[in-house]
Design a protein around this motif. Structure first.
Motif, PDB file in Angstrom:
ATOM      1  N   VAL A 139       0.845  -1.201   0.000  1.00  0.00           N
ATOM      2  CA  VAL A 139       0.000   0.000   0.000  1.00  0.00           C
ATOM      3  C   VAL A 139       0.877   1.246   0.000  1.00  0.00           C
ATOM      4  O   VAL A 139       0.650   2.191  -0.760  1.00  0.00           O
ATOM      5  N   TRP A 140       1.895   1.268   0.851  1.00  0.00           N
ATOM      6  CA  TRP A 140       2.796   2.429   0.917  1.00  0.00           C
ATOM      7  C   TRP A 140       3.498   2.630  -0.414  1.00  0.00           C
ATOM      8  O   TRP A 140       3.616   3.744  -0.903  1.00  0.00           O
ATOM      9  N   ARG A 141       3.962   1.550  -1.038  1.00  0.00           N
ATOM     10  CA  ARG A 141       4.686   1.653  -2.309  1.00  0.00           C
ATOM     11  C   ARG A 141       3.748   2.100  -3.430  1.00  0.00           C
ATOM     12  O   ARG A 141       4.144   2.822  -4.340  1.00  0.00           O
ATOM     13  N   SER A 142       2.501   1.684  -3.396  1.00  0.00           N
ATOM     14  CA  SER A 142       1.566   2.056  -4.460  1.00  0.00           C
ATOM     15  C   SER A 142       1.174   3.532  -4.367  1.00  0.00           C
ATOM     16  O   SER A 142       0.798   4.143  -5.367  1.00  0.00           O
ATOM     17  N   LYS A 143       1.268   4.134  -3.193  1.00  0.00           N
ATOM     18  CA  LYS A 143       0.956   5.548  -3.041  1.00  0.00           C
ATOM     19  C   LYS A 143       2.105   6.410  -3.513  1.00  0.00           C
ATOM     20  O   LYS A 143       1.906   7.573  -3.817  1.00  0.00           O
ATOM     21  N   THR A 145       4.295   7.371  -6.259  1.00  0.00           N
ATOM     22  CA  THR A 145       4.328   7.206  -7.704  1.00  0.00           C
ATOM     23  C   THR A 145       5.573   7.786  -8.314  1.00  0.00           C
ATOM     24  O   THR A 145       5.710   7.832  -9.531  1.00  0.00           O
ATOM     25  N   GLU A 146       6.515   8.259  -7.526  1.00  0.00           N
ATOM     26  CA  GLU A 146       7.741   8.842  -8.051  1.00  0.00           C
ATOM     27  C   GLU A 146       8.553   7.778  -8.762  1.00  0.00           C
ATOM     28  O   GLU A 146       8.742   6.691  -8.270  1.00  0.00           O
ATOM     29  N   GLY A 147       9.007   8.062  -9.902  1.00  0.00           N
ATOM     30  CA  GLY A 147       9.895   7.200 -10.653  1.00  0.00           C
ATOM     31  C   GLY A 147       9.172   6.061 -11.342  1.00  0.00           C
ATOM     32  O   GLY A 147       9.791   5.183 -11.923  1.00  0.00           O
ATOM     33  N   VAL A 148       7.876   6.081 -11.307  1.00  0.00           N
ATOM     34  CA  VAL A 148       7.129   5.004 -11.961  1.00  0.00           C
ATOM     35  C   VAL A 148       6.680   5.543 -13.293  1.00  0.00           C
ATOM     36  O   VAL A 148       6.131   6.620 -13.395  1.00  0.00           O
ATOM     37  N   LEU A 149       6.895   4.815 -14.346  1.00  0.00           N
ATOM     38  CA  LEU A 149       6.511   5.277 -15.680  1.00  0.00           C
ATOM     39  C   LEU A 149       5.169   4.850 -16.102  1.00  0.00           C
ATOM     40  O   LEU A 149       4.559   3.971 -15.904  1.00  0.00           O
TER      41      LEU A 149
END
Length: 149
Positions: A139-143, A145-149
């Motif tokens: 959940v923390w990682r999905s919030k 969004t930095e560096g996600v293309l």
């Protein structure tokens, strides 16, 4: 003619005697085996169990030596009499022993038990905590969004 009938009579008597003797020599005489384990093994077992207080008949540590002696006795008699062991006679013999001496014994000493809570708790808590931690991490990682293309 009289000689032939005498010879046949002798041959018939010989076969009759052989039929009486051969089962004793060539195999297990079931009736005699049953009588022997009753006279030898059961008599000793009854004597030994009679020396115990009936309150401890269900205690395996108190009866194991007596029970093993009974088992060994039935085996030794079977081997000396050229009988197979275990066999149907032994099965029935032990069923009678259990009905007479052990029918009121509880099975609780032989049933599976849950482990103590001190052992059980870590096996429950660790997977639950790892599952919660991994869910929180996703959940923390999905919030983020930095560096996600």
């Amino acid at each position: 003619m009289a000689l032939e009938s005498a010879t046949l009579l002798k041959a018939g008597l010989l076969l009759l005697m052989a039929a009486q003797v051969l089962p004793l020599v060539s195999g297990c005489n079931r009736g005699f085996y049953e009588r022997m384990i009753s006279d030898l093994c059961l008599a000793k077992f009854k004597f030994d169990m009679g020396g115990l207080d009936p309150g401890v008949w269900c205690s395996w540590p108190d009866t194991t030596e007596i029970y093993e002696g009974l088992t060994n006795c039935t085996y030794q008699v079977a081997m000396r009499m050229d009988c197979f062991w275990p066999n149907q006679i032994v099965d029935q013999f032990f069923m009678q022993i259990h009905q007479t001496y052990f029918q009121d014994c509880a099975l609780t000493g032989r049933l599976l038990h849950d482990p103590p809570i001190s052992v059980l708790a870590p096996f429950i808590a660790v997977p639950v905590l790892v599952t919660l931690l991994m869910t929180a991490l996703v959940v923390w990682r999905s919030k983020r969004t930095e560096g996600v293309l």
